[in-house]
Design an enzyme around this catalytic site. Sequence first.
Site, PDB file in Angstrom:
ATOM      1  N   HIS A   1      -9.404   5.954   2.594  1.00  0.00           N
ATOM      2  CA  HIS A   1      -7.906   5.768   1.822  1.00  0.00           C
ATOM      3  C   HIS A   1      -7.392   8.083   2.564  1.00  0.00           C
ATOM      4  CE1 HIS A   1      -8.289   2.035   0.309  1.00  0.00           C
ATOM      5  NE2 HIS A   1      -6.881   1.958  -0.208  1.00  0.00           N
TER       6      HIS A   1
ATOM      7  N   GLY B   1       1.149  -1.455   0.069  1.00  0.00           N
ATOM      8  CA  GLY B   1       0.327  -0.120  -0.217  1.00  0.00           C
ATOM      9  C   GLY B   1       1.279   1.247   0.594  1.00  0.00           C
TER      10      GLY B   1
ATOM     11  N   ASP C   1       0.334   1.542   9.770  1.00  0.00           N
ATOM     12  CA  ASP C   1      -0.867   0.739  10.165  1.00  0.00           C
ATOM     13  C   ASP C   1       0.307   0.449  11.917  1.00  0.00           C
ATOM     14  OD1 ASP C   1      -1.915   0.371   8.627  1.00  0.00           O
ATOM     15  OD2 ASP C   1      -2.020  -1.705   8.981  1.00  0.00           O
TER      16      ASP C   1
ATOM     17  N   ARG D   1     -25.814  13.443  18.874  1.00  0.00           N
ATOM     18  CA  ARG D   1     -25.280  11.756  18.152  1.00  0.00           C
ATOM     19  C   ARG D   1     -24.203  11.382  18.587  1.00  0.00           C
ATOM     20  NH1 ARG D   1     -26.838  14.570  11.722  1.00  0.00           N
ATOM     21  NH2 ARG D   1     -28.136  14.228  11.896  1.00  0.00           N
TER      22      ARG D   1
ATOM     23  N   ARG E   1      -4.223   7.473   4.165  1.00  0.00           N
ATOM     24  CA  ARG E   1      -2.905   7.528   3.139  1.00  0.00           C
ATOM     25  C   ARG E   1      -2.155   8.614   2.023  1.00  0.00           C
ATOM     26  NH1 ARG E   1      -3.885   1.276   1.990  1.00  0.00           N
ATOM     27  NH2 ARG E   1      -3.192   1.513  -0.308  1.00  0.00           N
TER      28      ARG E   1
ATOM     29  N   MET F   1      -7.289   2.961   9.424  1.00  0.00           N
ATOM     30  CA  MET F   1      -7.266   1.571   9.033  1.00  0.00           C
ATOM     31  C   MET F   1      -6.445   0.469  10.133  1.00  0.00           C
ATOM     32  SD  MET F   1      -5.667   2.540   5.505  1.00  0.00           S
ATOM     33  CE  MET F   1      -6.974   2.293   4.087  1.00  0.00           C
TER      34      MET F   1
ATOM     35  N   GLU G   1       5.216  -5.575   4.696  1.00  0.00           N
ATOM     36  CA  GLU G   1       5.819  -6.953   5.361  1.00  0.00           C
ATOM     37  C   GLU G   1       6.328  -7.804   4.305  1.00  0.00           C
ATOM     38  OE1 GLU G   1       2.825  -8.916   7.022  1.00  0.00           O
ATOM     39  OE2 GLU G   1       3.650 -10.739   8.163  1.00  0.00           O
TER      40      GLU G   1
ATOM     41  N   THR H   1       4.964   1.101   7.038  1.00  0.00           N
ATOM     42  CA  THR H   1       3.294   1.143   6.835  1.00  0.00           C
ATOM     43  C   THR H   1       2.546   2.289   7.579  1.00  0.00           C
ATOM     44  OG1 THR H   1       1.301   0.522   7.831  1.00  0.00           O
ATOM     45  CG2 THR H   1       3.865  -0.490   8.309  1.00  0.00           C
TER      46      THR H   1
HETATM   47  O1  F6P Z   1      -1.160  -0.492   4.164  1.00  0.00           O
HETATM   48  C1  F6P Z   1      -2.208  -0.850   5.102  1.00  0.00           C
HETATM   49  C2  F6P Z   1      -3.435  -0.468   4.543  1.00  0.00           C
HETATM   50  O2  F6P Z   1      -3.487   1.013   4.497  1.00  0.00           O
HETATM   51  C3  F6P Z   1      -4.117  -1.785   6.291  1.00  0.00           C
HETATM   52  O3  F6P Z   1      -4.329  -0.450   7.123  1.00  0.00           O
HETATM   53  C4  F6P Z   1      -4.901  -1.759   5.166  1.00  0.00           C
HETATM   54  O4  F6P Z   1      -5.726  -2.416   5.734  1.00  0.00           O
HETATM   55  C5  F6P Z   1      -4.744  -1.789   3.589  1.00  0.00           C
HETATM   56  O5  F6P Z   1      -3.545  -0.931   3.704  1.00  0.00           O
HETATM   57  C6  F6P Z   1      -5.669  -1.546   2.358  1.00  0.00           C
HETATM   58  O6  F6P Z   1      -4.682  -1.774   1.247  1.00  0.00           O
HETATM   59  P1  F6P Z   1      -5.805  -1.916   0.144  1.00  0.00           P
HETATM   60  O7  F6P Z   1      -5.306  -0.210  -0.481  1.00  0.00           O
HETATM   61  O8  F6P Z   1      -4.858  -2.679  -1.230  1.00  0.00           O
HETATM   62  O9  F6P Z   1      -7.263  -1.191  -0.276  1.00  0.00           O
END
Ligand code: F6P
Length: 345
Positions: free
Chosen positions: A271, A10, A126, A161, A274, A168, A102, A124
């Site tokens: 996303h 990712g 994560d 609410r 990211r 993620m 990984e 990552t």
């Molecule tokens: O790279 C880690 C991650 O962002 C995870 O947190 C998430 O579950 C996964 O990638 C999502 O992957 P993709 O972008 O392939 O949907």
Amino acid sequence: MRIGLLTGGGDCPGLNGVIRAVVTEGVTRYGDEFVGFLDGWRGPLELDSVPLGLDDVAEILPLGGTILGTSRTNAGTPERVARIQANLAASGIEALIPIGGEDTLGAATALAQAGTRCVGVPKTIDNDLSGTDLTFGFTTAVEIATEAVDRLRTTSRSHHRVLVVEVMGRHAGWIALHVALAASAAAALIPEAPFGLEQMAERVRDLVRARRDAVVVVAEGAVPRSDAIAGETGAAVDEFGHVKVGGIAGFVAQRLEALAGVETRTVVLGHVQRGGVPTAFDRILTSRLGLAAITALHAGQSGVMVALRGERIETVPLEAATGTLKTVPPELLRRYAALFAAATD
Ligand code: F6P
């Protein structure tokens, strides 16, 4: 030296910072020549690459994503390792710097064991790779999600609410825990601690009645305890206990609304976490990691990755990143519990 670079898995804010540091230091200090393989391991498998020089990397430090593209192509099988080695030999490439998580580093390990000179760089959002105290991209993701929760708290409070925000983290709850702490959310649900919802429902109802906000941060991989699944939703779970239908935020919201009798909404950040520019912290960390990777290669190291250990960047065996995941110790969640207004059961 002629060196190949690639980014796999990712994407992650900061990948370009590593590329820039490696290429700039390699060209200016060592007279290296660089080849950027495109889309992760697909590049060396299909010999798809671009030359990488100083001009190509001069402006990329603040850029999100990766200028090389990425993919989840697996290169760890013996047949693929052999094909990559043949392709590298044919194009005169003497060493590789793979940047990834990984899976990417797992393939790098197989290549290094087969004799290819490899120095990896762990990444990552994560933050669940072992062998390093922190992975780049994590602080950027936490920053983005914290801003989102800050915003959601005011609308939660105005509308009385509950808001359930999914972040993620399929196997580890680092993002959820840190965002919940940083944004002073009502609770954090993480994969490492299967949760119940009865107590939380009472607390969020009290918060809403007291005209306070109630934002629950849930990691995408969080799982309910088996007794919390039973009930009117009849939510389907897969073999790992992950709720299938509607995602975990949908499940939590539906159950909280039913149990607390309070209107509930969900937000899946996905996303967004990211994308975009890396934080200054990640720009500095990736610059340090890139410098360390090219230095390690020229010091004759291989089969290692660069890693943040305390305040220092060190090298550790590649296997350190790929053996076991670094998950949140449950005692850490308990340690922070007092800071969350709505504890789980
Ligand atoms: O790279 C880690 C991650 O962002 C995870 O947190 C998430 O579950 C996964 O990638 C999502 O992957 P993709 O972008 O392939 O949907």
